[in-house]
Structure formats: structure tokens, C-alpha cells
Write an enzyme that holds these catalytic residues in place. Structure first.
Site, PDB file in Angstrom:
ATOM      1  N   GLU A 130       0.628  -1.638  -0.285  1.00 50.99           N
ATOM      2  CA  GLU A 130       0.417  -0.319   0.295  1.00 50.99           C
ATOM      3  C   GLU A 130       0.753   1.257   0.034  1.00 50.99           C
ATOM      4  OE1 GLU A 130      -3.868  -0.825   2.198  1.00 50.99           O
ATOM      5  OE2 GLU A 130      -1.936  -1.133   3.285  1.00 50.99           O
TER       6      GLU A 130
HETATM    7  C1  TNX Z   1      -4.494  -3.667   5.087  1.00 48.93           C
HETATM    8  S1  TNX Z   1      -3.135  -6.187   5.116  1.00 48.93           S
HETATM    9  C2  TNX Z   1      -2.997  -3.424   5.256  1.00 48.93           C
HETATM   10  C3  TNX Z   1      -3.172  -2.480   6.334  1.00 48.93           C
HETATM   11  C4  TNX Z   1      -4.863  -2.490   7.244  1.00 48.93           C
HETATM   12  C5  TNX Z   1      -5.276  -3.725   6.593  1.00 48.93           C
HETATM   13  C6  TNX Z   1      -7.038  -3.951   7.320  1.00 48.93           C
HETATM   14  C7  TNX Z   1      -1.934  -5.027   4.658  1.00 48.93           C
HETATM   15  C8  TNX Z   1      -0.364  -6.056   3.795  1.00 48.93           C
HETATM   16  N1  TNX Z   1      -2.067  -4.069   4.711  1.00 48.93           N
HETATM   17  O1  TNX Z   1      -2.569  -1.444   6.936  1.00 48.93           O
HETATM   18  O2  TNX Z   1      -4.379  -2.612   8.665  1.00 48.93           O
HETATM   19  O3  TNX Z   1      -5.625  -3.589   5.174  1.00 48.93           O
HETATM   20  O4  TNX Z   1      -7.702  -4.526   6.736  1.00 48.93           O
END
Ligand code: TNX
Length: 493
Positions: free
Chosen positions: A305
Site C-alpha cells: 500500500e
Molecule cells: C491492509 S494487509 C493493510 C493494513 C490494514 C489492513 C486492514 C496489508 C498488507 N495492509 O495496513 O491494517 O488492510 O484490514
């Protein structure tokens, strides 16, 4: 299909039909020298199950009237080598009326034998405890069965993390991945970079607890986990999810100014800059320190992300992190987005977001990588069970126990063969999970479903069978004093 309520379902269980082993206060636990640590764990677990205090000895009393629980390393000749892959996690458990024998090639395997033994202890007719006469031979389907725990958005104490380790070991899960850094906080002391925890150790997500692990705390967690067969994998999430770092070090931002602390639940806004001279030394210091503090063979470098980053910068930074991590001698793990960065082979990519393309992962695997499965619609335990769940979120839909159970790790990413799937890792993100009661409520019973998907043979998985076997486990959760959710479709006791 199984008279015993074992979770995860073992490869082979033979009820011998002879009288059971009576577990009472005359029983002695006898352990090979290399198995004494597991023997101490066994004494604790059996005491929690029955209230009995069993002594641990290093040599057998030998007499005719003694009944023993023996922990044997390596397996004695009695093991049928041909029947099982004797991987370091395989075990054999034999119960007769006067002897319980746990054997394996490693202490980890003995821990899994203990997990099976604990599930077989049942109240006897005369008020005592009995273990049915049985022969269990078992080996896992996948080598990696774990939980990723977000201790950033909400912090959990060393004792709480140890209880999570107990739950993992209960279901033969061998990995605890600790998500230690993110936008909202920094949870691991880094010698030489103490400001990270001094400044970002006291921040957290709104409603969550703050705190951090000292070097000693982290060592303590790992030692506790190792004694129970669990390896800890630390994560330094970068180049996104780095606001806690830029909040401490203004030099990591183009303006030279530290970013404000962040306690919201938005993702994807923070970043690092490969061209700023302080960036590489920062990565080096943190990754080197984490690697130095870590007993296990893996280090997680994040990679998820980085939504507001230029792709070239992203690729440059994960490449830098991979290289530094590799030089420490640890094997790097990264979230699925990093599969597009053209990293050298042998990486482990963690699939989590079913909305994103899976082609990058298939390609990276064909070039030497491997896959760890954490599909959000099955094993994201921050997903609510249903509309009434008081914690968590629902961006990947509601995830009930059955959703966590009915899926296969090798059919998630097309073109990846089973041997390149290292296993299953559930996750629990804590933006909306505050406090330990909420934590275990979200883990249980789903953790057991993820464990069985990772351990048991594909053809053996059957919802009705699982629902029947998991029901009596609530007694153990109650004995542990942990909160759990009454998933529908199970006749909870
Ligand atoms: C996505 S899973 C994210 C997290 C969040 C989560 C909430 C991932 C690799 N990144 O930063 O906490 O979704 O479900």
C-alpha cells in the site's frame, strides 16, 4: 469420521481399543535432555487442562507400577520411517494403558505431539482424567502456518503476545509475524535509534494502546515462542506505512520537517524517499538491528500500500531493503505488491488482497519466489464475523468461521504449483480491535480453521467434521481465560 476431537485433523489416528491411560498425580513426565523445555511446557499445559501438577524427570523410574509420559528425541526405531515424511515437524504419539510416548525428530515436533495429547485428555468415569489408547502419526501439509499480528495500531503487552503464542501452539501453528512499525507507532527498540520508540512508541491508533518492546522484551517473546515451536518474524513495513519513522526523523522527508503523529485509520499516504541521503542508513540501521535481534531465519520488509508513491521510487526502496535484509543472512518476506518490483529470486511474497492482480506473483514465483497465503476474504481476522461484530472492519466482506475454513491455498494464485506455496498466514489488524478480549474474540475460533487449512491433507478437509471437532475446544479457551466468538454452525458446549 474421527472419534477423537482433534484440530487440526492428523494424517493418521488409530484407536487401539485397549484400556486408556489414567492421568493422575502419580504420572511422571520423563524427557530426553534435549526435550526438557518441551517437558516443562507439557507439565504446564496438562496442569491447565486437569489441575494436576506432574513432575518432570530426566530418567525413568522403571518400576512396574509407574505410569509415564515420555518425550523422546530422536524417534526410536519403533517409528515406521516409510509411513511418514519425517520432516522436522512430524511426530508420533502412542498411548497405552501405562505409557504415553511422544516422539519426533525435533522439539518442535514434540510440541505438536503435545498439542494432540492435550486434545485427547478427557474426564474419566470415576472423576479422574483419561487418555484413550491410540496411535497418531502426523505431518503438516505446509511448512508455514502462522499469524500476523498488528501491534502498532493497538499495542499488546509481552504477556498478551505470549498468550497468542499459546494459542498458535495449541493448533500447531509455527509462526508469529509481528507487524512492528506503521504510520501510527513504532514498537521495537532499535539500539542507536532509540528516538524511534521514545517518540513513536507512545503513539497509537485512536482508541488503541501505545507502548513498545525493549530489546529484552523481544528476546523474551522469542524465547517463549521457541520453547513452544513458534518462530517470530519481525516486520519493518516500508516504504509506505512509515509515518512513525518520518514523525521521528525530519531528515527522511524532503522538507526536513518531521511529519505529525497520525492516529487515523487511513492507509497508503506515507512514504520514504530513495534519493535523500539519510534514507539508506536508516533502512540499514533498522533492518540490521531487527535481523540481529531475531532468532528465526526470516525478516519481513513490508511493501504494501505505498499508494502515493512513484513506482520507480517504490521499486528502488524495496530493492534496497531486500538487499540489506539478504546481507544479514535472513530470508526476506514481503507483501504481494513487491512481486512487481523485479526482486531477485527466493523471496516469499505474501498474498493478501484479492482485489489486486495476481499475475505479478505468479511471475515472481516462476522466477524463484514462493508464496505465503493470507487472502483477506478468508483469513483476515480483523474482518467482522457479521454485521453485529463489535470489533474490526468489513472491507473484504464478513468472514465467518466457515469462510476461514473452506478455501484452498493452492488455488488462489493461478499457475503457482503446490511446492511453491509455503503455507498459510492469518492476519489480525488492530485499527478497530482494542484490548485483549477483543483480540482473542476475533482470533477464536477462526485461528483453528486457518491452522487446519495449513496442516491437514487437502482431501481430509470437511466442514461438518471440523464443526464437530472444534466445538469442545471452547472448554480449553475458557480454561485459558480467553474470550471467543460463538460462530454459527457449531454446537458449542
Ligand atoms: C491492509 S494487509 C493493510 C493494513 C490494514 C489492513 C486492514 C496489508 C498488507 N495492509 O495496513 O491494517 O488492510 O484490514
Amino acid at each position: 469420521m474421527n472419534a477423537l476431537n482433534l484440530v487440526p485433523l492428523p494424517v493418521s489416528v488409530d484407536l487401539l481399543g485397549t484400556p486408556p491411560f489414567a492421568l493422575d498425580d502419580k504420572v511422571v513426565i520423563v524427557a530426553d535432555p534435549a526435550a526438557t523445555e518441551v517437558a516443562e511446557v507439557a507439565a504446564k499445559v496438562l496442569s491447565q487442562t486437569t489441575g494436576l501438577t506432574l513432575p518432570v524427570a530426566s530418567t525413568s523410574e522403571g518400576g512396574d507400577n509407574t505410569r509415564e509420559i515420555r518425550l523422546v528425541l530422536p524417534p526410536q526405531g519403533a517409528v515406521d520411517e516409510g509411513a511418514l515424511d519425517m520432516s522436522d515437524e512430524a511426530y508420533r504419539l502412542e498411548v497405552t494403558s501405562d505409557l504415553v510416548t511422544l516422539s519426533a525428530t525435533t522439539p518442535r515436533g514434540l510440541n505438536w505431539a503435545l498439542a494432540t495429547l492435550r486434545q485427547m485428555v478427557t474426564p474419566g468415569e470415576d472423576g479422574g482424567w483419561v487418555i484413550p489408547a491410540v496411535l497418531v502419526e502426523d505431518v503438516p501439509r505446509f511448512p508455514w502456518r502462522g499469524l500476523s499480528m498488528d501491534v502498532v495500531r493497538s499495542f499488546y503487552t509481552v504477556d498478551e503476545v505470549k498468550t497468542v503464542v499459546d494459542l498458535l501452539a495449541t493448533y500447531k501453528m509455527n509462526t508469529l509475524h509481528l507487524h512492528l512499525t506503521d504510520d501510527q507507532g513504532w514498537r521495537l527498540e532499535i539500539p542507536g535509534r532509540e528516538a524511534l520508540t521514545e517518540i513513536s512508541g507512545v503513539t497509537a491508533g485512536a482508541g488503541g494502546d501505545a507502548g513498545f518492546y525493549t530489546v529484552e522484551d523481544f528476546a523474551d517473546i522469542q524465547h517463549y515462542a521457541a520453547a513452544r515451536g513458534v518462530t517470530v518474524v519481525p516486520e519493518f513495513d516500508l516504504p509506505g506505512h512509515t509515518n512513525a519513522a518520518t514523525h521521528v526523523y525530519g531528515e527522511l522527508t524532503p522538507s526536513g520537517e518531521p511529519t505529525p503523529a497520525y492516529d487515523g485509520a487511513k492507509v497508503g499516504f506515507s512514504k520514504l524517499y530513495p534519493d535523500l541521503p539519510p534514507t539508506e542508513p536508516f533502512l540499514r540501521d533498522v533492518i540490521n538491528s531487527m535481523a540481529e535481534q531475531t532468532v528465526g531465519p526470516y525478516i519481513h520488509i513490508g511493501g504494501d500500500e505505498a499508494l502515493e508513491m512513484d513506482l520507480g521510487n517504490y521499486n528502488e526502496l524495496v530493492t534496497m531493503a531486500e538487499k540489506i535484509a539478504r546481507e544479514t543472512g535472513k530470508r526476506p518476506v514481503a507483501w504481494q505488491e513487491a512481486a512487481g518490483a523485479g526482486l531477485p529470486g527466493n523471496m516469499i511474497y505474501q498474498f493478501w488482497d484479492p482485489r489486486l492482480t495476481r499475475e505479478d506473483m505468479a511471475k515472481a514465483v516462476s522466477e524463484g519466489g514462493q508464496l505465503l497465503l493470507s487472502p483477506a476474504n478468508h483469513v483476515y481476522f480483523d474482518m467482522q464475523y457479521d454485521a453485529d461484530t463489535p470489533h474490526g472492519q468489513d472491507w473484504s466482506g464478513y468472514v465467518e468461521l466457515r469462510d476461514s475454513y473452506e478455501w484452498d491455498p493452492v488455488t488462489q494464485v493461478e499457475g503457482v504449483p503446490e511446492e511453491d506455496v509455503v503455507g498459510v498466514e492469518a492476519t489480525v489488524w488492530t485499527e478497530y480491535i482494542h484490548g485483549f478480549d477483543a483480540m482473542t474474540y476475533m482470533l477464536l475460533p477462526r485461528l483453528a480453521a486457518a491452522a487446519e487449512v495449513g496442516w491437514s491433507a487437502r482431501g481430509a478437509l470437511e466442514w461438518e467434521s471440523f464443526a464437530g471437532r472444534i466445538a469442545p475446544e471452547s472448554a480449553w479457551w475458557n480454561a485459558m481465560g480467553v474470550n471467543w466468538h460463538r460462530s454459527p454452525g457449531v454446537d458449542w458446549k
